[in-house]
Design a protein around this motif. Structure first.
Motif, PDB file in Angstrom:
ATOM      1  N   ALA A  90      44.537  62.330 -13.523  1.00  0.00           N
ATOM      2  CA  ALA A  90      45.929  62.729 -13.708  1.00  0.00           C
ATOM      3  C   ALA A  90      46.726  62.661 -12.408  1.00  0.00           C
ATOM      4  CB  ALA A  90      45.999  64.137 -14.294  1.00  0.00           C
ATOM      5  N   ASP A  91      46.040  62.888 -11.284  1.00  0.00           N
ATOM      6  CA  ASP A  91      46.715  62.888  -9.983  1.00  0.00           C
ATOM      7  C   ASP A  91      46.822  61.499  -9.364  1.00  0.00           C
ATOM      8  OD1 ASP A  91      47.017  65.708  -9.893  1.00  0.00           O
ATOM      9  OD2 ASP A  91      44.926  65.925  -9.247  1.00  0.00           O
ATOM     10  N   ALA A  92      46.006  60.552  -9.831  1.00  0.00           N
ATOM     11  CA  ALA A  92      45.861  59.267  -9.138  1.00  0.00           C
ATOM     12  C   ALA A  92      47.170  58.495  -8.974  1.00  0.00           C
ATOM     13  CB  ALA A  92      44.810  58.411  -9.841  1.00  0.00           C
ATOM     14  N   PRO A  93      47.998  58.337 -10.011  1.00  0.00           N
ATOM     15  CA  PRO A  93      49.239  57.553  -9.808  1.00  0.00           C
ATOM     16  C   PRO A  93      50.153  58.155  -8.742  1.00  0.00           C
ATOM     17  CG  PRO A  93      48.769  57.790 -12.149  1.00  0.00           C
ATOM     18  CD  PRO A  93      47.830  58.718 -11.431  1.00  0.00           C
ATOM     19  N   ASP A  94      50.313  59.477  -8.752  1.00  0.00           N
ATOM     20  CA  ASP A  94      51.189  60.125  -7.764  1.00  0.00           C
ATOM     21  C   ASP A  94      50.603  60.020  -6.365  1.00  0.00           C
ATOM     22  OD1 ASP A  94      53.502  61.839  -7.038  1.00  0.00           O
ATOM     23  OD2 ASP A  94      51.928  63.278  -6.534  1.00  0.00           O
ATOM     24  N   VAL A  95      49.285  60.226  -6.237  1.00  0.00           N
ATOM     25  CA  VAL A  95      48.643  60.119  -4.928  1.00  0.00           C
ATOM     26  C   VAL A  95      48.771  58.699  -4.387  1.00  0.00           C
ATOM     27  CG1 VAL A  95      46.433  60.207  -3.713  1.00  0.00           C
ATOM     28  CG2 VAL A  95      47.051  62.030  -5.292  1.00  0.00           C
ATOM     29  N   LEU A  96      48.561  57.705  -5.243  1.00  0.00           N
ATOM     30  CA  LEU A  96      48.685  56.311  -4.811  1.00  0.00           C
ATOM     31  C   LEU A  96      50.103  56.026  -4.309  1.00  0.00           C
ATOM     32  CD1 LEU A  96      47.225  53.567  -4.597  1.00  0.00           C
ATOM     33  CD2 LEU A  96      48.005  53.081  -6.921  1.00  0.00           C
ATOM     34  N   ALA A  97      51.113  56.503  -5.025  1.00  0.00           N
ATOM     35  CA  ALA A  97      52.495  56.288  -4.607  1.00  0.00           C
ATOM     36  C   ALA A  97      52.785  56.984  -3.281  1.00  0.00           C
ATOM     37  CB  ALA A  97      53.452  56.787  -5.692  1.00  0.00           C
ATOM     38  N   GLN A  98      52.276  58.213  -3.128  1.00  0.00           N
ATOM     39  CA  GLN A  98      52.514  58.938  -1.884  1.00  0.00           C
ATOM     40  C   GLN A  98      51.822  58.268  -0.703  1.00  0.00           C
ATOM     41  OE1 GLN A  98      52.733  63.210  -1.616  1.00  0.00           O
ATOM     42  NE2 GLN A  98      52.398  63.426  -3.829  1.00  0.00           N
ATOM     43  N   LEU A  99      50.619  57.759  -0.922  1.00  0.00           N
ATOM     44  CA  LEU A  99      49.910  57.089   0.165  1.00  0.00           C
ATOM     45  C   LEU A  99      50.613  55.798   0.570  1.00  0.00           C
ATOM     46  CD1 LEU A  99      46.182  57.626  -0.864  1.00  0.00           C
ATOM     47  CD2 LEU A  99      47.384  58.653   1.069  1.00  0.00           C
ATOM     48  N   HIS A 100      51.115  55.044  -0.402  1.00  0.00           N
ATOM     49  CA  HIS A 100      51.885  53.841  -0.066  1.00  0.00           C
ATOM     50  C   HIS A 100      53.078  54.211   0.809  1.00  0.00           C
ATOM     51  CE1 HIS A 100      50.085  50.399  -2.023  1.00  0.00           C
ATOM     52  NE2 HIS A 100      49.951  51.049  -3.166  1.00  0.00           N
ATOM     53  N   ALA A 101      53.794  55.273   0.429  1.00  0.00           N
ATOM     54  CA  ALA A 101      54.971  55.687   1.195  1.00  0.00           C
ATOM     55  C   ALA A 101      54.581  56.161   2.593  1.00  0.00           C
ATOM     56  CB  ALA A 101      55.702  56.798   0.445  1.00  0.00           C
ATOM     57  N   ARG A 102      53.487  56.906   2.693  1.00  0.00           N
ATOM     58  CA  ARG A 102      53.078  57.443   3.991  1.00  0.00           C
ATOM     59  C   ARG A 102      52.571  56.337   4.917  1.00  0.00           C
ATOM     60  NH1 ARG A 102      50.341  63.365   2.511  1.00  0.00           N
ATOM     61  NH2 ARG A 102      52.092  64.041   1.217  1.00  0.00           N
ATOM     62  N   LEU A 103      51.896  55.355   4.357  1.00  0.00           N
ATOM     63  CA  LEU A 103      51.453  54.231   5.184  1.00  0.00           C
ATOM     64  C   LEU A 103      52.650  53.463   5.726  1.00  0.00           C
ATOM     65  CD1 LEU A 103      48.433  52.806   3.138  1.00  0.00           C
ATOM     66  CD2 LEU A 103      48.337  53.872   5.389  1.00  0.00           C
TER      67      LEU A 103
END
Length: 209
Positions: A165-178
């Motif tokens: 359930a968390d994976a899509p949001d975490v992936l988006a946040q990591l892309h932004a943070r990178l």
């Protein structure tokens, strides 16, 4: 048929089939649908989305269904415990190119060559450690359950275990943070983020083949 992985779900959706083994099911697919590792990974990704829990076999070495069933029957308790531990876990992978730091050691002798090789290995290990610390800090406020390292020739992969359930949001946040951090640009590293995948690097059961 080929075995893609294991699950507690007994009746997967087509094109998947299931062979029951106690509390577990061996999730299978017809051979002609899984002729390449790319096909198998796509099917395993689909299986992980369709099933509430899914434990994948390595896509490069899928066992046949009957062999996987026998293997599963001998390891029921171990597999059930791992499925419970992983729950609905998914994997996000950050691939980092590791640079060989320049070494000035002389190489006109065997001893000099060995010293240079040892120094380069030490430099790679130090870089890998720093990269892991950087990723851990970047993920400190995210729902990351675990991080696994995978070292290859000139590359470090950091696998993050995250709930489905968390994976899509975490992936988006990591892309932004990178993109915001700039570490890759500043150091010349090649950073690639992929996923979410089935939890390949958190399933230490060995091979069923």
């Amino acid at each position: 048929m080929m075995a893609l992985g294991l699950s507690r779900d007994a009746v997967p959706v087509p094109p998947y089939a299931a062979l029951k083994s106690g509390a577990l099911s061996v999730i299978c697919i017809e051979d002609d649908l899984a002729s390449t590792p790319r096909d198998r990974m796509a099917l395993q990704l689909g299986g992980s989305r369709a099933l509430s829990c899914f434990l994948p076999f390595a896509p490069t070495a899928l066992p046949d269904a009957e062999r996987a069933l026998s293997w599963c029957e001998a390891r029921q308790e171990e597999i059930v415990a791992l499925l419970t531990q992983l729950d609905d876990g998914r994997q996000i992978t950050l691939t980092c190119g590791i640079n060989d730091a320049p070494v000035t050691t002389e190489t006109d002798s065997g001893a000099g060559w060995l010293r240079q090789k040892a120094q380069r290995k030490q430099a790679r290990q130090q870089q890998a450690q720093e990269l892991r610390q950087w990723v851990e800090a970047m993920c400190a406020d995210l729902p990351v359950r675990d991080i696994a390292d995978e070292h290859g020739a000139g590359v470090l992969r950091l696998h993050l275990l995250i709930g489905a359930a968390d994976a899509p949001d975490v992936l988006a946040q990591l892309h932004a943070r990178l993109a915001e951090d700039g570490k890759g640009r500043a150091t010349g590293l090649q950073l690639t983020l992929t996923g979410p995948w089935p939890a390949y690097n958190f399933t230490n059961l060995g091979a069923a083949a």
